[in-house]
Design an enzyme around this catalytic site. Sequence first.
Site, PDB file in Angstrom:
ATOM      1  N   HIS A 306       0.850  -1.184   0.000  1.00 36.74           N
ATOM      2  CA  HIS A 306       0.000   0.000   0.000  1.00 36.74           C
ATOM      3  C   HIS A 306       0.882   1.229   0.000  1.00 36.74           C
ATOM      4  O   HIS A 306       1.946   1.231   0.612  1.00 36.74           O
ATOM      5  CB  HIS A 306      -0.907   0.017   1.247  1.00 36.74           C
ATOM      6  N   ASP A 363      -7.995  -5.446   0.081  1.00 33.53           N
ATOM      7  CA  ASP A 363      -8.484  -6.258  -1.031  1.00 33.53           C
ATOM      8  C   ASP A 363      -8.077  -7.721  -0.949  1.00 33.53           C
ATOM      9  O   ASP A 363      -8.519  -8.524  -1.762  1.00 33.53           O
ATOM     10  CB  ASP A 363      -7.987  -5.672  -2.359  1.00 33.53           C
TER      11      ASP A 363
HETATM   12  N1  CMC Z   1       4.146  -7.556  -4.740  1.00 40.60           N
HETATM   13  C1  CMC Z   1       5.483  -7.541  -4.905  1.00 40.60           C
HETATM   14  N2  CMC Z   1       6.243  -6.436  -4.757  1.00 40.60           N
HETATM   15  C2  CMC Z   1       5.637  -5.299  -4.443  1.00 40.60           C
HETATM   16  C3  CMC Z   1       4.239  -5.224  -4.254  1.00 40.60           C
HETATM   17  C4  CMC Z   1       3.495  -6.413  -4.412  1.00 40.60           C
HETATM   18  N3  CMC Z   1       2.163  -6.407  -4.255  1.00 40.60           N
HETATM   19  N4  CMC Z   1       3.878  -3.964  -3.945  1.00 40.60           N
HETATM   20  C5  CMC Z   1       5.016  -3.259  -3.944  1.00 40.60           C
HETATM   21  N5  CMC Z   1       6.079  -4.058  -4.238  1.00 40.60           N
HETATM   22  C6  CMC Z   1       7.494  -3.650  -4.305  1.00 40.60           C
HETATM   23  C7  CMC Z   1       7.779  -2.874  -5.587  1.00 40.60           C
HETATM   24  O1  CMC Z   1       8.218  -3.734  -6.626  1.00 40.60           O
HETATM   25  C8  CMC Z   1       8.842  -1.905  -5.138  1.00 40.60           C
HETATM   26  O2  CMC Z   1      10.061  -2.605  -5.114  1.00 40.60           O
HETATM   27  P1  CMC Z   1      11.456  -1.812  -5.431  1.00 40.60           P
HETATM   28  O3  CMC Z   1      11.571  -0.765  -4.351  1.00 40.60           O
HETATM   29  O4  CMC Z   1      12.484  -2.876  -5.337  1.00 40.60           O
HETATM   30  O5  CMC Z   1      11.292  -1.225  -6.790  1.00 40.60           O
HETATM   31  C9  CMC Z   1       8.471  -1.584  -3.687  1.00 40.60           C
HETATM   32  O6  CMC Z   1       7.710  -2.714  -3.218  1.00 40.60           O
HETATM   33  C10 CMC Z   1       7.628  -0.321  -3.534  1.00 40.60           C
HETATM   34  O7  CMC Z   1       6.519  -0.417  -4.432  1.00 40.60           O
HETATM   35  P2  CMC Z   1       5.900   0.816  -5.229  1.00 40.60           P
HETATM   36  O8  CMC Z   1       5.174   0.314  -6.413  1.00 40.60           O
HETATM   37  O9  CMC Z   1       6.982   1.837  -5.457  1.00 40.60           O
HETATM   38  O10 CMC Z   1       4.919   1.392  -4.142  1.00 40.60           O
HETATM   39  P3  CMC Z   1       3.651   2.275  -4.419  1.00 40.60           P
HETATM   40  O11 CMC Z   1       3.358   2.970  -3.136  1.00 40.60           O
HETATM   41  O12 CMC Z   1       3.835   3.113  -5.623  1.00 40.60           O
HETATM   42  O13 CMC Z   1       2.512   1.198  -4.761  1.00 40.60           O
HETATM   43  C11 CMC Z   1       0.663  -0.273  -4.629  1.00 40.60           C
HETATM   44  C12 CMC Z   1       1.498   0.807  -3.905  1.00 40.60           C
HETATM   45  C13 CMC Z   1      -0.599  -0.543  -3.820  1.00 40.60           C
HETATM   46  C14 CMC Z   1       0.240   0.253  -6.011  1.00 40.60           C
HETATM   47  C15 CMC Z   1       1.512  -1.546  -4.776  1.00 40.60           C
HETATM   48  O14 CMC Z   1       1.872  -2.039  -3.510  1.00 40.60           O
HETATM   49  C16 CMC Z   1       0.813  -2.633  -5.581  1.00 40.60           C
HETATM   50  O15 CMC Z   1       0.863  -2.612  -6.825  1.00 40.60           O
HETATM   51  N6  CMC Z   1       0.106  -3.602  -4.895  1.00 40.60           N
HETATM   52  C17 CMC Z   1      -0.672  -4.603  -5.588  1.00 40.60           C
HETATM   53  C18 CMC Z   1      -2.014  -4.003  -5.996  1.00 40.60           C
HETATM   54  C19 CMC Z   1      -2.950  -3.813  -4.815  1.00 40.60           C
HETATM   55  O16 CMC Z   1      -3.133  -4.710  -3.992  1.00 40.60           O
HETATM   56  N7  CMC Z   1      -3.610  -2.636  -4.767  1.00 40.60           N
HETATM   57  C20 CMC Z   1      -4.624  -2.322  -3.765  1.00 40.60           C
HETATM   58  C21 CMC Z   1      -4.234  -1.198  -2.878  1.00 40.60           C
HETATM   59  S1  CMC Z   1      -5.338  -1.084  -1.440  1.00 40.60           S
HETATM   60  C22 CMC Z   1      -6.882  -0.723  -2.081  1.00 40.60           C
HETATM   61  C23 CMC Z   1      -6.995   0.616  -2.653  1.00 40.60           C
HETATM   62  O17 CMC Z   1      -6.680   1.609  -2.000  1.00 40.60           O
HETATM   63  O18 CMC Z   1      -7.486   0.722  -3.795  1.00 40.60           O
END
Ligand code: CMC
Length: 428
Positions: A306, A363
């Site tokens: 998140h 989720d």
């Molecule tokens: N599985 C594997 N690795 C992950 C995941 C995951 N679900 N989420 C983040 N990471 C890694 C990512 O690869 C990155 O690694 P590095 O620093 O080595 O590049 C690091 O963790 C930080 O991730 P980010 O994408 O820079 O973080 P963000 O804050 O931009 O993204 C997120 C947050 C929710 C989009 C992301 O965690 C994700 O894609 N999760 C899966 C989708 C999901 O479950 N979304 C629902 C969010 S809660 C409901 C809502 O509010 O809608």
Amino acid sequence: MTDKSVTLGVNGSNFNYPVLDGTVGPEVVDIRKLYAQTDMFTYDPGFTSTASCESKITYIDGEAGILLHRGYPIDQLAEQSTFMEVAYLLLHGELPKKGELDQFTYTISRHTMVHEQLATFYRGFRRDAHPMAVLCGVVGALSAFYHDSTDITDPEQRMIASHRLIAKMPTLVAMAYKYTLGQPFLYPDNSLTYTGNFLRMTFGVPAEPYVVNPIIENAMRRIFILHADHEQNASTSTVRLAGSSGANPFACIAAGIACLWGPAHGGANEAALNMLREIGDVKRIPEYIARAKDKDDPFRLMGFGHRVYKNFDPRAKVMKATADEVLAELNIKDPVLDVAKELEHIALNDEYFIEKKLYPNVDFYSGVILNAIGFPTDMFTALFALARTVGWVAQWNEMIADPDQKIGRPRQLYVGATQRDYVPCDKR
Ligand code: CMC
């Protein structure tokens, strides 16, 4: 406002920027004069360090895993409150007294029907259309039916539009489902609760009476409350940005629905259940964990991680308990729940997930419950949109009433070509 400030040195000159204090949470540097004074912008893609507005609605402490609506912890609301009460709280700032709640519930129930002609909109869609595609269209179309509540300068019209949106979303979502099945639309039954009425419009048929199952009704109540608002997330910011131009509330909520649809946001509940089904067996979990950690593989564990929570998402805890309760009470043995629990256990003990502070989000378990209740996966995000409409309208109202409100207009770091002369086609 405090007397604290930060000083920024630019080309030999110092500029002071006030530091603002919220009631809780990090301090905020007020850089509104930055460009005028220094000729510089700030650069913050994804707004990871930017507060876009002042708000009194929802507070999140992502490190501690805390979520408060108007100060009330989400677990207390999910356990003790009704969705109508939470809707009132988000909109008006205080928990309603008995008379206020009765009046609000009555008002919402009086707006549950949709214009009869709206049904013809549905008939223009293919039967296999995704419910979110249908909702983007029909919610935007509401502005063509309810002209008398689109004057955003009139607080009374704003409140009527808010009531209409909260009241009509269950009807519109249920209609999207019925249309896919080829079953007749059901009119609302205002003698039922908000959730009971939605369940009946979704799973009932006109040929026989529908009895609301109290266990399912309670699970839906919790799911709706858990999704009601979540501070300045992508879809809420979209609603605010759309609304900042003076667009009408129905158009703004349609914009929020479009943003929510993405798999990184509300679409994650559908993606999470699809992923759990694809894994299928606890034996295959290590393979998927390895893929999630592989930098060259775009796969991510859906329902994990998140932007704000670097701890357990407090909503996920309630959701997990609800999944256990619903499956036990309905006597359903779903192997997907076993996969989910084992996946959570393995991920929470894995160095990669620990180091990056990746925890299950709201989720991760919601799909398991919705599946047990009988919703097809493509309805999951539509249910999220239904519940989040309350938060969207509360945030939209707050924004419109804010005297500091301006049209949202971010700037950019331009890295394209500098000025050059046009070359005719035959000379390129
Ligand atoms: N599985 C594997 N690795 C992950 C995941 C995951 N679900 N989420 C983040 N990471 C890694 C990512 O690869 C990155 O690694 P590095 O620093 O080595 O590049 C690091 O963790 C930080 O991730 P980010 O994408 O820079 O973080 P963000 O804050 O931009 O993204 C997120 C947050 C929710 C989009 C992301 O965690 C994700 O894609 N999760 C899966 C989708 C999901 O479950 N979304 C629902 C969010 S809660 C409901 C809502 O509010 O809608």
